[in-house]
Structures are given as structure tokens and as C-alpha cells.
Scaffold this active site. Structure first.
Site, PDB file in Angstrom:
ATOM      1  N   ASP A 147       0.860  -1.183   0.000  1.00 32.64           N
ATOM      2  CA  ASP A 147       0.000   0.000   0.000  1.00 32.64           C
ATOM      3  C   ASP A 147       0.895   1.230   0.000  1.00 32.64           C
ATOM      4  OD1 ASP A 147      -2.385  -1.458   0.078  1.00 32.64           O
ATOM      5  OD2 ASP A 147      -2.461  -1.458   2.266  1.00 32.64           O
ATOM      6  N   ASP A 161      -6.982  -1.471  -4.511  1.00 32.80           N
ATOM      7  CA  ASP A 161      -8.071  -1.130  -3.583  1.00 32.80           C
ATOM      8  C   ASP A 161      -9.001  -0.096  -4.202  1.00 32.80           C
ATOM      9  OD1 ASP A 161      -6.815  -2.793  -1.724  1.00 32.80           O
ATOM     10  OD2 ASP A 161      -5.741  -1.133  -0.784  1.00 32.80           O
TER      11      ASP A 161
END
Length: 188
Positions: A147, A161
Site C-alpha cells: 500500500d 483497492d
């Protein structure tokens, strides 16, 4: 009336459905091509950005994009959203694989362009995070997702995401509008 129903994808009668079936075959294939194209773009964009983040940003200080409001920061996430459930990485891997199988099965009955885009976003995002879970450390099928998009006061996330959330929001909108993946429109 039959022309309007054919335009919005509502089957008008069994006989007309059979007559229209050969013409709808290519239309269905085009929708599958759209689904796959959107999925490939979402997947490759996610994969390339994660490769850049791992090569250039990991083990370095965050890069401020918009002051304190948005920065790029490499984070490994073994859990789900907000880092919840880090002990269940293998379960998240299985769930992502199941989502991919469901989308592929649903694609056979796909005659709606908006649904093709939505499912393509979900498929590309799920494949992006599944790739991390399968191939990244600490071990196969238990890997941590990379991330890097870090808004202030929110969870750190990635482009996979983002694709999943956008696809999910689009599915909710299509469902509220009564549009089904097979192109039919229903009014409740």
C-alpha cells in the site's frame, strides 16, 4: 415496444429471444472484451505502481504530495482494509480467489456495458492484491499487500483497492437503478 425492449436489453418473449440470440452473441463477447480490457488495465497499473513503490519508496521517507493531506508512503499490509485481520492473510487470499472465480462465471451471462466495467474493475483489483498475497514476503499465499497512497487521517491503500471500491460503488449504483448484468432492467 419490442425495439425499445431490445435497446435496453429487456427480453420481450421467448420466440424473440431465440431469434435475437445470434445477434446478441457478438454483443456479449464485446462486453467480455470490455471486462477483460478494464481488468488488464487496472491490474497492470496496480502492478507497475507497486513495483515502482517497492524499488523507489520502500525504506525511504514518505513523499508529500499535498502537504500533510496526501503523501506516498510504502506500507506492507498483511491484513484487510485498515490492517484488520493480519492473522487471516490466507483466508483473504482464498476470498480474493473466490471473487475472481465468481466474476469469471458471471461473465458468461454479461450483456451490460456498465456491469462489464464494474466487474472489470473488481477483477483487476482482486488480481492485483491476490498477486501480492501469493508472491510477496513473508511466504507464498500469506504475502503482504503493498500500500502507498496515504491520505491524512485515513488508511493507506493502493490502486487495486481503488479499483475494487470504484467497481463496488458502480455495482451498487447499477443495482439501485435496476440494471442486471444480463442487460435486463427491472423495476421494484
Amino acid at each position: 415496444m419490442a425495439e425499445a425492449e431490445r435497446t435496453i436489453g429487456t427480453p420481450d418473449s421467448a420466440g424473440a429471444e431465440e431469434a435475437a440470440a445470434p445477434a446478441e452473441q457478438p454483443r456479449g463477447r464485446r462486453r467480455i472484451a470490455v471486462l477483460l480490457s478494464v481488468a488488464v488495465v487496472a491490474y497492470l497499473t496496480d502492478l507497475v505502481t507497486k513495483m515502482i513503490v517497492v524499488a523507489k519508496l520502500e525504506h525511504h521517507p514518505p513523499i508529500e504530495i499535498i502537504g500533510e493531506w496526501l503523501r506516498f508512503e510504502a506500507v506492507r499490509n498483511a491484513g484487510a482494509a485498515f490492517g484488520i485481520g493480519e492473522a487471516f492473510t490466507a483466508i483473504f487470499t482464498a476470498i480474493a480467489a473466490a471473487v475472481i472465480v465468481v466474476i469469471i462465471r458471471l461473465a458468461r451471462k454479461l450483456y451490460s456495458l456498465p456491469w462489464a466495467v464494474a466487474l472489470g474493475l473488481l477483477l483487476g483489483g482482486a488480481l492485483g492484491n491476490l498477486t501480492d498475497r501469493i508472491f510477496r514476503a513473508p511466504e507464498a499465499f500469506k504475502g503482504a499487500v503493498v500500500d502507498f497512497i496515504a491520505p491524512a487521517h485515513f488508511a493507506v491503500f493502493n490502486l487495486a483497492d481503488t479499483a475494487i471500491v470504484c467497481g463496488g460503488v458502480l455495482i451498487v449504483i447499477l443495482s439501485f437503478k435496476g440494471l442486471d448484468p444480463d442487460g435486463t432492467v427491472h423495476k421494484d
